[in-house]
Design a protein around this motif. Sequence first.
Motif, PDB file in Angstrom:
ATOM      1  N   LEU A  25       0.845  -1.201   0.000  1.00 31.14           N
ATOM      2  CA  LEU A  25       0.000   0.000   0.000  1.00 31.14           C
ATOM      3  C   LEU A  25       0.877   1.248   0.000  1.00 31.14           C
ATOM      4  N   PRO A  26       0.393   2.336  -0.578  1.00 27.30           N
ATOM      5  CA  PRO A  26       1.089   3.608  -0.402  1.00 27.30           C
ATOM      6  C   PRO A  26       1.137   3.947   1.086  1.00 27.30           C
ATOM      7  N   TYR A  27       2.209   4.608   1.507  1.00 32.78           N
ATOM      8  CA  TYR A  27       2.420   4.893   2.931  1.00 32.78           C
ATOM      9  C   TYR A  27       1.271   5.688   3.539  1.00 32.78           C
ATOM     10  N   ASN A  28       0.730   6.679   2.821  1.00 35.38           N
ATOM     11  CA  ASN A  28      -0.360   7.487   3.386  1.00 35.38           C
ATOM     12  C   ASN A  28      -1.600   6.639   3.662  1.00 35.38           C
ATOM     13  N   ILE A  29      -1.858   5.643   2.838  1.00 28.90           N
ATOM     14  CA  ILE A  29      -2.994   4.747   3.076  1.00 28.90           C
ATOM     15  C   ILE A  29      -2.709   3.882   4.297  1.00 28.90           C
ATOM     16  N   PHE A  30      -1.491   3.379   4.398  1.00 26.73           N
ATOM     17  CA  PHE A  30      -1.088   2.586   5.557  1.00 26.73           C
ATOM     18  C   PHE A  30      -1.283   3.381   6.845  1.00 26.73           C
ATOM     19  N   LYS A  31      -0.814   4.635   6.866  1.00 27.86           N
ATOM     20  CA  LYS A  31      -0.976   5.482   8.056  1.00 27.86           C
ATOM     21  C   LYS A  31      -2.451   5.696   8.373  1.00 27.86           C
ATOM     22  N   HIS A  32      -3.268   5.942   7.347  1.00 33.09           N
ATOM     23  CA  HIS A  32      -4.705   6.143   7.533  1.00 33.09           C
ATOM     24  C   HIS A  32      -5.345   4.892   8.160  1.00 33.09           C
ATOM     25  N   LEU A  33      -4.974   3.719   7.679  1.00 34.23           N
ATOM     26  CA  LEU A  33      -5.535   2.482   8.223  1.00 34.23           C
ATOM     27  C   LEU A  33      -5.084   2.262   9.671  1.00 34.23           C
ATOM     28  N   LEU A  34      -3.843   2.626   9.997  1.00 32.49           N
ATOM     29  CA  LEU A  34      -3.387   2.520  11.387  1.00 32.49           C
ATOM     30  C   LEU A  34      -4.181   3.445  12.299  1.00 32.49           C
ATOM     31  N   GLU A  35      -4.429   4.662  11.850  1.00 31.42           N
ATOM     32  CA  GLU A  35      -5.223   5.606  12.642  1.00 31.42           C
ATOM     33  C   GLU A  35      -6.640   5.083  12.851  1.00 31.42           C
ATOM     34  N   LEU A  36      -7.200   4.509  11.806  1.00 33.54           N
ATOM     35  CA  LEU A  36      -8.541   3.931  11.915  1.00 33.54           C
ATOM     36  C   LEU A  36      -8.550   2.784  12.915  1.00 33.54           C
ATOM     37  N   GLU A  37      -7.560   1.923  12.850  1.00 31.90           N
ATOM     38  CA  GLU A  37      -7.477   0.799  13.786  1.00 31.90           C
ATOM     39  C   GLU A  37      -7.323   1.295  15.221  1.00 31.90           C
ATOM     40  N   ARG A  38      -6.504   2.324  15.422  1.00 33.39           N
ATOM     41  CA  ARG A  38      -6.323   2.887  16.758  1.00 33.39           C
ATOM     42  C   ARG A  38      -7.659   3.429  17.287  1.00 33.39           C
ATOM     43  N   SER A  39      -8.390   4.126  16.435  1.00 33.60           N
ATOM     44  CA  SER A  39      -9.696   4.664  16.838  1.00 33.60           C
ATOM     45  C   SER A  39     -10.662   3.539  17.204  1.00 33.60           C
ATOM     46  N   MET A  40     -10.651   2.483  16.414  1.00 40.07           N
ATOM     47  CA  MET A  40     -11.549   1.355  16.690  1.00 40.07           C
ATOM     48  C   MET A  40     -11.175   0.664  18.002  1.00 40.07           C
ATOM     49  N   GLU A  41      -9.874   0.576  18.302  1.00 42.66           N
ATOM     50  CA  GLU A  41      -9.456  -0.012  19.570  1.00 42.66           C
ATOM     51  C   GLU A  41      -9.988   0.803  20.746  1.00 42.66           C
TER      52      GLU A  41
END
Length: 79
Positions: A25-41
């Motif tokens: 994945l492009p890095y910006n998408i990877f970062k976005h998905l990590l932020e989403l996962e953190r929010s869901m946690e």
Amino acid sequence: MTVTEIEKKAKLITGKSGKPVEVILPYNIFKHLLELERSMEIFSRRETQESIKRAKEDIKHGRVKTFSDITDAFKWLDK
């Protein structure tokens, strides 16, 4: 970013069986998905859900305070 946009930018790596085993994945998408996962946690924590439930009850019973701006809210907190 929509799921379709992520799918378009993802590069699938297939294994010997021909099935996808990794994704690039492009890095910006990877970062976005990590932020989403953190929010869901945070959202899925028991204490977060209990806090949301209490807040809904407070609203339902009129136990709320409104402010015209942030300065008024800070003044109220300082009391």
